[in-house]
Structures are given as structure tokens and as C-alpha cells.
Write an enzyme that holds these catalytic residues in place. Structure first.
Site, mmCIF file in Angstrom:
data_model
loop_
_atom_site.group_PDB
_atom_site.id
_atom_site.type_symbol
_atom_site.label_atom_id
_atom_site.label_comp_id
_atom_site.label_asym_id
_atom_site.label_seq_id
_atom_site.Cartn_x
_atom_site.Cartn_y
_atom_site.Cartn_z
ATOM 1 N N LYS A 22 48.148 35.822 57.567
ATOM 2 C CA LYS A 22 46.851 36.489 57.360
ATOM 3 C C LYS A 22 46.001 35.661 56.401
ATOM 4 C CE LYS A 22 46.498 39.912 54.216
ATOM 5 N NZ LYS A 22 45.428 39.723 53.221
ATOM 6 N N ASN A 23 46.595 35.209 55.319
ATOM 7 C CA ASN A 23 45.787 34.548 54.276
ATOM 8 C C ASN A 23 45.453 33.100 54.603
ATOM 9 O OD1 ASN A 23 45.818 36.966 53.009
ATOM 10 N ND2 ASN A 23 47.273 36.390 51.405
ATOM 11 N N CYS A 116 38.926 46.149 44.361
ATOM 12 C CA CYS A 116 39.864 46.959 45.133
ATOM 13 C C CYS A 116 40.896 47.487 44.148
ATOM 14 C CB CYS A 116 40.518 46.144 46.241
ATOM 15 S SG CYS A 116 41.635 44.938 45.580
ATOM 16 N N ARG A 121 38.289 41.778 41.109
ATOM 17 C CA ARG A 121 38.103 40.719 42.112
ATOM 18 C C ARG A 121 36.716 40.073 42.029
ATOM 19 N NH1 ARG A 121 42.065 41.963 46.087
ATOM 20 N NH2 ARG A 121 41.947 39.800 46.747
ATOM 21 N N ASP A 304 51.843 38.380 45.522
ATOM 22 C CA ASP A 304 51.930 39.224 46.729
ATOM 23 C C ASP A 304 53.361 39.635 47.043
ATOM 24 O OD1 ASP A 304 49.266 37.491 48.519
ATOM 25 O OD2 ASP A 304 49.243 38.940 46.893
ATOM 26 N N ARG A 396 46.614 46.362 57.568
ATOM 27 C CA ARG A 396 45.700 45.227 57.360
ATOM 28 C C ARG A 396 46.477 43.901 57.381
ATOM 29 N NH1 ARG A 396 42.304 45.435 52.137
ATOM 30 N NH2 ARG A 396 41.927 43.386 53.013
HETATM 31 C C1 EPZ Z 1 43.921 35.613 47.773
HETATM 32 O O1 EPZ Z 1 42.981 36.523 47.224
HETATM 33 C C2 EPZ Z 1 44.767 36.417 48.732
HETATM 34 N N1 EPZ Z 1 43.924 36.964 49.777
HETATM 35 C C3 EPZ Z 1 45.475 37.549 47.978
HETATM 36 O O2 EPZ Z 1 46.326 38.209 48.911
HETATM 37 C C4 EPZ Z 1 46.351 36.928 46.885
HETATM 38 O O3 EPZ Z 1 46.968 37.960 46.140
HETATM 39 C C5 EPZ Z 1 45.465 36.072 45.964
HETATM 40 O O4 EPZ Z 1 44.783 35.074 46.749
HETATM 41 C C6 EPZ Z 1 46.283 35.360 44.895
HETATM 42 O O5 EPZ Z 1 47.254 34.555 45.491
HETATM 43 C C7 EPZ Z 1 43.524 36.152 50.790
HETATM 44 O O6 EPZ Z 1 43.837 34.974 50.823
HETATM 45 C C8 EPZ Z 1 42.674 36.775 51.849
HETATM 46 P P1 EPZ Z 1 42.066 34.752 43.772
HETATM 47 P P2 EPZ Z 1 41.743 35.965 46.322
HETATM 48 O O7 EPZ Z 1 40.634 34.409 43.905
HETATM 49 O O8 EPZ Z 1 41.282 34.666 46.849
HETATM 50 C C9 EPZ Z 1 40.375 35.925 39.555
HETATM 51 C C10 EPZ Z 1 47.315 40.011 49.972
HETATM 52 O O9 EPZ Z 1 48.089 40.863 49.530
HETATM 53 N N2 EPZ Z 1 39.090 35.388 40.043
HETATM 54 O O10 EPZ Z 1 43.084 33.652 43.702
HETATM 55 O O11 EPZ Z 1 40.769 37.054 46.158
HETATM 56 C C11 EPZ Z 1 40.685 37.264 40.179
HETATM 57 O O12 EPZ Z 1 40.077 38.290 39.434
HETATM 58 C C12 EPZ Z 1 46.109 39.611 49.163
HETATM 59 O O13 EPZ Z 1 47.460 39.391 51.066
HETATM 60 C C13 EPZ Z 1 38.032 35.247 39.138
HETATM 61 O O14 EPZ Z 1 38.170 35.547 37.954
HETATM 62 O O15 EPZ Z 1 42.507 35.727 44.939
HETATM 63 C C14 EPZ Z 1 42.188 37.343 40.113
HETATM 64 O O16 EPZ Z 1 42.565 37.865 38.844
HETATM 65 C C15 EPZ Z 1 45.962 40.454 47.904
HETATM 66 N N3 EPZ Z 1 36.845 34.772 39.587
HETATM 67 C C16 EPZ Z 1 42.624 35.889 40.217
HETATM 68 O O17 EPZ Z 1 41.455 35.086 39.999
HETATM 69 C C17 EPZ Z 1 36.653 34.414 40.903
HETATM 70 O O18 EPZ Z 1 35.538 33.956 41.244
HETATM 71 C C18 EPZ Z 1 43.206 35.515 41.554
HETATM 72 O O19 EPZ Z 1 42.217 35.732 42.517
HETATM 73 C C19 EPZ Z 1 37.720 34.570 41.797
HETATM 74 C C20 EPZ Z 1 38.933 35.050 41.346
#
Ligand code: EPZ
Length: 419
Positions: A22-23, A116, A121, A304, A396
Site C-alpha cells: 500500500k505504502n 488522524c 500529521r 507500523d 484501507r
Molecule cells: C507514511 O506516512 C506511511 N503512509 C505511514 O503508514 C507510516 O507510518 C509513516 O510513513 C512512517 O513510516 C504512507 O506511506 C501512505 P511521515 P507519512 O511523513 O508519510 C512528522 C500505515 O499504517 N512530519 O514519515 O505521513 C509526522 O508528524 C501508515 O500504513 C512532520 O513533522 O509519515 C510524524 O510524526 C500510517 N512534518 C513523522 O514526521 C511533515 O511535513 C512521520 O511522518 C511530515 C511529517
């Protein structure tokens, strides 16, 4: 609303085949907008999130066909560069279209993705990258608008190795003038799969999978065919299910290198894990030993997989500590597990799990897709019957969780509640 009923089951046995990631597929679908051509994406998992992303591309003007395995995206006639609230708020990954639209049309207007259950996020790092490449960003009325005469390469340091920000910036940079360097980039396997797809299209992305990614802008990109990597988190979920039920399961279609932290931790708690050519065999243990988990960006232990391991450690012979460093609110499963008899205490970013010898079946609620899956596999070992509600979260991100588990011997079914 539908729910899942799962009963205490015999040890899981047999083979389960893992679906496409998915990711990995969500950013790749967003990247098909980069070219005025017809892209063919294979091994696409049949998930709610994939249909949401497909509907968004259709809204923007693309033609999208899907047969349950292969997705064909004809992005020759994109007529809009605005992604509306009603689509983006269904799935925050919709925001990943911003980089592609900005790259191809020099303009994009995307509804701000909501937070969420697991955290606020934010998208500040995505916007930091676009600004560094010369885009003007305006955020108001719940939308983010970006415009740029021409994006130019820049050096961008990510304060956190955000997966989404790394992906969005990569997509925006493929046509930018000059070289874009992303420092402290995310290193997840899904970043590498996206980079491979972009390079097949004619982009020049180097260093994906490390913390420094260099993208040299090119003039021309072409639509190509690509097969998505297997889902390492789906695989890890079935590996934990096998461990929890003291079963013996072959998890087929796995890239071993993508699941090293999960393999290491399963061995630490006493399981046997055999690495094979195209999968892993997990043999559970009578006594699950306690261990400590700290979630970190890849190659650290994946956030995850945190909920699934917490469920398993509720049955360990002792005390385990789980520290969540990636998201600020990813312990929502704790009250649900406590309803099932677990002994867990939250202390800031850590949860202390005192193993018990038994969980009891209860009515519980999924709060996100991984927490929901963890409740389902907890039900496999809980006395009696467990009813898991809000299973739309689970659907999802898991292809046919009920079918795949029942084929391994689980006593499980999905009930469509009459309204
Ligand atoms: C991706 O989400 C995955 N989703 C998530 O999987 C996964 O948990 C996450 O990466 C971490 O590995 C998809 O790929 C669709 P991040 P993403 O940006 O990209 C902070 C699942 O269960 N952050 O790496 O949204 C944020 O708040 C889902 O399949 C900022 O501060 O994750 C978080 O604390 C859940 N500013 C951390 O980084 C930003 O601009 C990680 O978020 C962006 C993120």
C-alpha cells in the site's frame, strides 16, 4: 457497519501470500500524473486507499482502470490541478499528488490533509521542500496552493526523515532545473520503489534508500510499466499472528531485506524464523519472551508494526517496554487491549507491557489500520469471542485479512450489520 468476529483459534498453519505494498503503490500512482502517457502498474493491492487515490486521479481528468491486480493510468488529459477536500480528507496520502502536479503544470491546489488518530500529521516539510525549489505557497481556507514559474534544484534538509515529504519533493524535483538534494531523507523501501519507478520513466534519482537523495532535473519523462514491491507491514502482521498462535506459517512473496527488524525481534522473543528465497517461515514458541521495542525511521523498527508487537507482548513471560518515537499518539490500542485483559501502563512515549497468560475475548474498536489488525490477531488467542468494530480502518490497508487468516485456520468471519 460491518464488524469482524474472531474466536480463540488453533495455531495458524499453512502459507499466506503477501499483496503489493500500500505504502509503495500510493506515491507511485501519484507519480503517474507526471507524464502525459499511459502508465501500467502491476501487483496493485485491492484496497480502499487505492480506490480513493484512483478516484482522485479520475477527478483530475485521468482515465484509471483496475482489474484487481493491474492499474492502468492514462494521464494524457489532466484537466484540473485542484484536489478537493471531500477526496483528500478520506486519505492523507492524496497530498502526494502535489509534487507531480507542481512538476508538470507548475501549479497545484490541494486541500490540507486532516490529521488522524495517530497524530496531527503536519505537512510543513513537504512545503519547505517546494518553497526551496522556488514555489510560492499560500495556505488559506483549508487549501494549500503552490505556483512556480519553473522549479529549480535546491538543497533541502528534512528536520525529520518524513516518508511523504521525501516522496513529494522527489516527484516535484524530477523536472526542476538543476540538482535537488534531499538531506536527512527517509530511507524506507517504499522510497526506493518510487525512485525505481521515476528512473524507469527517465528521471535521474540517485541515493534512494540512503539519507541523501540527489535528483537531477530532466526534460522528458515517459510512461512506463512497473511492478510494486510486496507489503512488508502486511507480511510482518502475519508473522506476528503466527508467533502469537504458536503456529507454523510460510509468509510468501516477501523481500527479506525489508523485514529485518521484525525478524530480529521475533527471534528475540523466542520464535524460529527461516529465511527462504521468496518468503519466510515463522514457527511460534510456547513461551513468548519479553523484549523492548523502540520505533524509528527505517532501517529502525517500523512504527507500523508497533501495535502488532504490543498485542503479542501482552502474552509474554514478563515485562516489555515499547517506545513510540515516530508518531505522537500511537497507543490508542492500549485501552482496547486492556478490555481484553492486558496489563499495560503508558508513561509518556513508552508503554510498559506486563505479560499475562491469557487474554479474554471482548468487543473492541479499531482506531487505525495497524491497531485494528492487532486487535484481530489478539482475538485469535483470547478466550472466547472478540468482536472488532470500525473495520473500515483495516480494509484501507489489508487485502482480505479475514480470508487470508481463515485459510490459515483462524476462526474468523466478517458480519455485515443490518442497518
Ligand atoms: C507514511 O506516512 C506511511 N503512509 C505511514 O503508514 C507510516 O507510518 C509513516 O510513513 C512512517 O513510516 C504512507 O506511506 C501512505 P511521515 P507519512 O511523513 O508519510 C512528522 C500505515 O499504517 N512530519 O514519515 O505521513 C509526522 O508528524 C501508515 O500504513 C512532520 O513533522 O509519515 C510524524 O510524526 C500510517 N512534518 C513523522 O514526521 C511533515 O511535513 C512521520 O511522518 C511530515 C511529517
Amino acid at each position: 457497519m460491518a464488524y469482524i468476529v474472531v474466536k480463540e483459534s488453533k495455531p495458524l498453519r499453512g502459507t499466506v501470500r503477501i499483496s503489493g505494498s500500500k505504502n509503495a503503490v500510493l506515491p507511485i500512482i501519484a507519480a503517474t500524473l507526471l507524464v502525459d502517457g499511459v502508465s501500467v502498474i502491476k501487483s496493485v493491492p485491492d484496497l480502499r486507499d487505492v480506490s480513493v487515490m484512483s478516484d482522485l486521479l479520475r477527478y483530475l481528468g485521468a482515465k484509471v482502470e483496475y482489474d484487481g491486480e493491474t492499474l492502468i493510468v492514462d494521464a494524457r488529459e489532466i484537466k484540473d490541478t485542484e484536489a478537493p477536500y471531500n477526496l483528500v480528507n478520506k486519505m492523507r496520502a492524496s497530498f502526494l499528488v502535489m509534487g507531480s502536479l507542481l512538476s508538470r503544470f507548475n501549479t497545484a491546489k490541494i486541500s490540507m490533509p486532516g490529521g488522524c488518530a495517530i497524530g496531527t500529521r503536519p505537512i510543513d516539510l513537504h512545503l519547505k521542500g517546494f518553497r526551496a525549489m522556488g514555489a510560492e505557497i499560500v495556505s488559506d481556507h483549508g487549501y494549500v496552493e503552490a505556483h512556480a514559474e519553473k522549479l529549480s534544484g535546491s538543497k533541502i534538509y528534512l528536520d525529520f526523515p518524513s516518508v511523504g515529504a521525501t516522496e513529494n519533493i522527489m516527484m516535484a524535483a524530477v523536472r526542476a532545473e538543476g540538482i535537488t538534494t534531499i538531506e536527512n531523507a527517509a530511507e524506507e523501501p517504499e522510497i526506493v520503489d518510487l525512485a525505481n519507478f521515476l528512473n524507469k520513466m527517465g528521471a535521474k534519482v540517485r541515493g534512494a534508500g540512503t539519507n541523501t537523495i540527489k535528483i537531477t532535473g530532466v526534460e522528458k519523462l515517459e510512461a512506463v510499466e512497473h511492478t510494486v514491491i510486496p507489503d512488508r507491514i502486511e507480511a510482518g502482521t502475519y508473522m506476528v499472528a503466527a508467533a502469537m498462535t504458536k503456529g507454523d506459517v510460510f509468509v510468501d512473496n516477501v523481500i527479506i531485506d525489508h523485514i529485518k527488524p521484525v525478524v530480529a525481534k521475533l527471534i528475540e522473543v523466542g520464535c524460529t524464523v527461516e529465511e527462504h528465497e521468496n518468503g519466510v517461515r515463522v514457527i511460534g514458541t510456547d513461551k513468548i519472551m519479553p523484549t523492548n521495542i523502540k520505533t524509528l525511521p527505517h532501517p529502525g523498527f517500523p512504527t507500523d508494526m508497533q501495535s502488532q508487537f504490543m498485542a503479542m507482548l501482552c502474552m509474554a513471560e514478563g515485562k516489555s517496554t515499547i517506545t513510540e518515537t515516530v508518531f505522537e499518539n500511537r497507543f490508542m490500542n492500549v485501552p482496547e487491549l486492556i478490555r481484553m485483559g492486558a496489563n499495560i501502563e503508558i508513561n509518556g512515549k513508552s508503554a510498559i507491557v506486563e505479560g499475562r497468560d491469557k487474554l479474554t475475548g471482548s468487543e473492541v474498536m479499531a482506531t487505525d489500520l495497524r491497531a485494528g489488525a492487532a486487535l484481530v490477531i489478539s482475538g485469535l488467542v483470547a478466550e472466547g469471542e472478540t468482536i472488532v468494530k470500525n473495520i473500515y480502518h483495516i480494509e484501507r490497508g489489508y487485502v482480505d485479512l479475514v480470508g487470508k487468516l481463515s485459510r490459515l485456520g483462524a476462526e474468523i468471519c466478517k458480519v455485515e450489520e443490518s442497518v
